[in-house]
Design an enzyme around this catalytic site. Sequence first.
Site, PDB file in Angstrom:
ATOM      1  N   ARG A 162      -4.326 -20.229  12.333  1.00 25.07           N
ATOM      2  CA  ARG A 162      -3.694 -19.611  11.154  1.00 25.07           C
ATOM      3  C   ARG A 162      -2.470 -20.720  10.978  1.00 25.07           C
ATOM      4  O   ARG A 162      -1.999 -21.450  11.873  1.00 25.07           O
ATOM      5  CB  ARG A 162      -3.089 -18.425  11.527  1.00 25.07           C
ATOM      6  CG  ARG A 162      -4.031 -17.144  12.032  1.00 25.07           C
ATOM      7  CD  ARG A 162      -3.496 -15.958  12.482  1.00 25.07           C
ATOM      8  NE  ARG A 162      -4.320 -14.997  12.585  1.00 25.07           N
ATOM      9  CZ  ARG A 162      -5.043 -14.796  13.741  1.00 25.07           C
ATOM     10  NH1 ARG A 162      -4.430 -15.276  14.581  1.00 25.07           N
ATOM     11  NH2 ARG A 162      -5.679 -13.704  13.711  1.00 25.07           N
ATOM     12  N   LYS A 202      -1.703 -13.301  16.951  1.00 29.98           N
ATOM     13  CA  LYS A 202      -1.010 -12.067  16.671  1.00 29.98           C
ATOM     14  C   LYS A 202      -1.074 -11.262  17.744  1.00 29.98           C
ATOM     15  O   LYS A 202      -2.009 -11.156  18.656  1.00 29.98           O
ATOM     16  CB  LYS A 202      -1.822 -11.232  15.452  1.00 29.98           C
ATOM     17  CG  LYS A 202      -1.876 -12.174  14.201  1.00 29.98           C
ATOM     18  CD  LYS A 202      -2.874 -11.299  13.182  1.00 29.98           C
ATOM     19  CE  LYS A 202      -2.650 -11.804  11.693  1.00 29.98           C
ATOM     20  NZ  LYS A 202      -3.380 -10.890  10.694  1.00 29.98           N
ATOM     21  N   HIS A 230      -5.069 -20.857   4.329  1.00 26.54           N
ATOM     22  CA  HIS A 230      -6.119 -19.848   5.184  1.00 26.54           C
ATOM     23  C   HIS A 230      -7.574 -19.898   4.799  1.00 26.54           C
ATOM     24  O   HIS A 230      -8.361 -19.624   5.608  1.00 26.54           O
ATOM     25  CB  HIS A 230      -5.421 -18.330   4.759  1.00 26.54           C
ATOM     26  CG  HIS A 230      -6.044 -17.452   5.913  1.00 26.54           C
ATOM     27  ND1 HIS A 230      -5.559 -17.494   7.142  1.00 26.54           N
ATOM     28  CD2 HIS A 230      -6.800 -16.435   5.958  1.00 26.54           C
ATOM     29  CE1 HIS A 230      -5.877 -16.562   7.990  1.00 26.54           C
ATOM     30  NE2 HIS A 230      -6.696 -15.732   7.086  1.00 26.54           N
ATOM     31  N   ARG A 262      -9.279 -21.802   7.339  1.00 28.79           N
ATOM     32  CA  ARG A 262      -9.608 -20.907   8.803  1.00 28.79           C
ATOM     33  C   ARG A 262     -10.813 -20.580   8.452  1.00 28.79           C
ATOM     34  O   ARG A 262     -11.896 -20.313   9.160  1.00 28.79           O
ATOM     35  CB  ARG A 262      -8.830 -20.116   8.963  1.00 28.79           C
ATOM     36  CG  ARG A 262      -8.855 -19.040  10.306  1.00 28.79           C
ATOM     37  CD  ARG A 262      -7.740 -18.256  10.429  1.00 28.79           C
ATOM     38  NE  ARG A 262      -7.612 -16.917  10.969  1.00 28.79           N
ATOM     39  CZ  ARG A 262      -7.745 -16.899  12.436  1.00 28.79           C
ATOM     40  NH1 ARG A 262      -7.752 -17.898  13.268  1.00 28.79           N
ATOM     41  NH2 ARG A 262      -8.076 -15.535  12.950  1.00 28.79           N
ATOM     42  N   HIS A 291      -9.711 -12.882  17.238  1.00 28.39           N
ATOM     43  CA  HIS A 291      -9.956 -11.564  16.595  1.00 28.39           C
ATOM     44  C   HIS A 291      -9.985 -10.593  17.558  1.00 28.39           C
ATOM     45  O   HIS A 291     -10.617 -10.765  18.620  1.00 28.39           O
ATOM     46  CB  HIS A 291     -11.218 -11.650  15.635  1.00 28.39           C
ATOM     47  CG  HIS A 291     -11.081 -12.059  14.464  1.00 28.39           C
ATOM     48  ND1 HIS A 291     -12.148 -12.578  13.808  1.00 28.39           N
ATOM     49  CD2 HIS A 291      -9.824 -12.508  13.645  1.00 28.39           C
ATOM     50  CE1 HIS A 291     -11.880 -13.170  12.473  1.00 28.39           C
ATOM     51  NE2 HIS A 291     -10.714 -13.136  12.710  1.00 28.39           N
ATOM     52  N   TYR A 344     -18.184 -12.523   8.294  1.00 24.66           N
ATOM     53  CA  TYR A 344     -18.482 -13.961   7.946  1.00 24.66           C
ATOM     54  C   TYR A 344     -20.343 -13.975   8.209  1.00 24.66           C
ATOM     55  O   TYR A 344     -20.699 -14.880   7.198  1.00 24.66           O
ATOM     56  CB  TYR A 344     -18.162 -15.035   9.162  1.00 24.66           C
ATOM     57  CG  TYR A 344     -16.783 -15.324   9.111  1.00 24.66           C
ATOM     58  CD1 TYR A 344     -15.970 -15.839   7.906  1.00 24.66           C
ATOM     59  CD2 TYR A 344     -15.850 -14.821   9.918  1.00 24.66           C
ATOM     60  CE1 TYR A 344     -14.685 -16.150   7.851  1.00 24.66           C
ATOM     61  CE2 TYR A 344     -14.480 -14.835   9.977  1.00 24.66           C
ATOM     62  CZ  TYR A 344     -13.912 -15.485   8.843  1.00 24.66           C
ATOM     63  OH  TYR A 344     -12.530 -15.500   8.622  1.00 24.66           O
TER      64      TYR A 344
END
Length: 308
Positions: free
Chosen positions: A159, A184, A252, A255, A278, A287
């Site tokens: 990110r 995150k 982004h 990514r 994730h 994806y």
Amino acid sequence: MTDFDTLRRDWLAHLANERRLSPKTLEAYGRDLGQFSAFLEGHLGGPASLADIAALKPFDLRAFLGQRRRENVGNRTLMRQLASLRSFARFGERTGKLKAAAFAATRGPRIGKSLPRPLDARAAKAVTQVDIRAGEEREAWVLARDAAVLALLYGCGLRISEALSLTRAQAPTSAGDTLTVIGKGQKTRMVPVLPAVVTAIAEYIALCPWRLPPDGPLFLGVKGGPLSPRIIQLAVEGLRGALGLPSSATPHSLRHSFATHLLGRGGDLRAIQELLGHASLSTTQIYTRIDSTRLMAAYDAAHPRAGR
């Protein structure tokens, strides 16, 4: 200050200190509850107390969401606001200060999941090249810096916030190095670094006119301070015209391109999940939908009987 205001303050402190949410997320959550508080003041005829909150019905919450919708707020924002209110209510229940069943019982608006929009491999590689912007009236070190950041986004799937939070001491120096990335929720992951990324970062460091102390930021702005994400966003906006890229081309999207291209080359979905950081495999599985969508588009365009 009402008991509602006190609980709101304690909730935000909990999110910041224990959940370690980002400042922007905290700002959004605080704004959501502030807007709800303002709505309740008009809805109830005065400042709301915790007793008023506990007495709310799903109808009252739907009235709030309806008012926000009339203010042209989209479904995604409405869902986030409802999530904020539910988080506040759960915190109140855990601390024994509030019981509000209406929050869990209120259904939010439906949101159709949109697919990420990656760049094709040719465009993604071009975005990371210094030569693409050689005609711009920018200092060579600035162009090298932007290319290094974009190389991290595409080559490592970072990110933009993760790339710009790297320190000089974390800069990879040889092929095969790994980066320790804090993503995150303060979750740490290890990401391998491609030789092209190592080279791009080395070229930027060699040209950078500012001192880069080991514990200081790796990427600096033209005045020597930490680099703003907006500068990289503007760099990509400029590249859209040069490369004929769609408006969906953003930092982004690199990514997304990283994940999509790995998957298209046979990359393991679980490994890609770990590389992206994730928390849930279901987030990464989107994806696979991109690949199947592209497959069907190619089929429709090429097969003689398609669409007949």
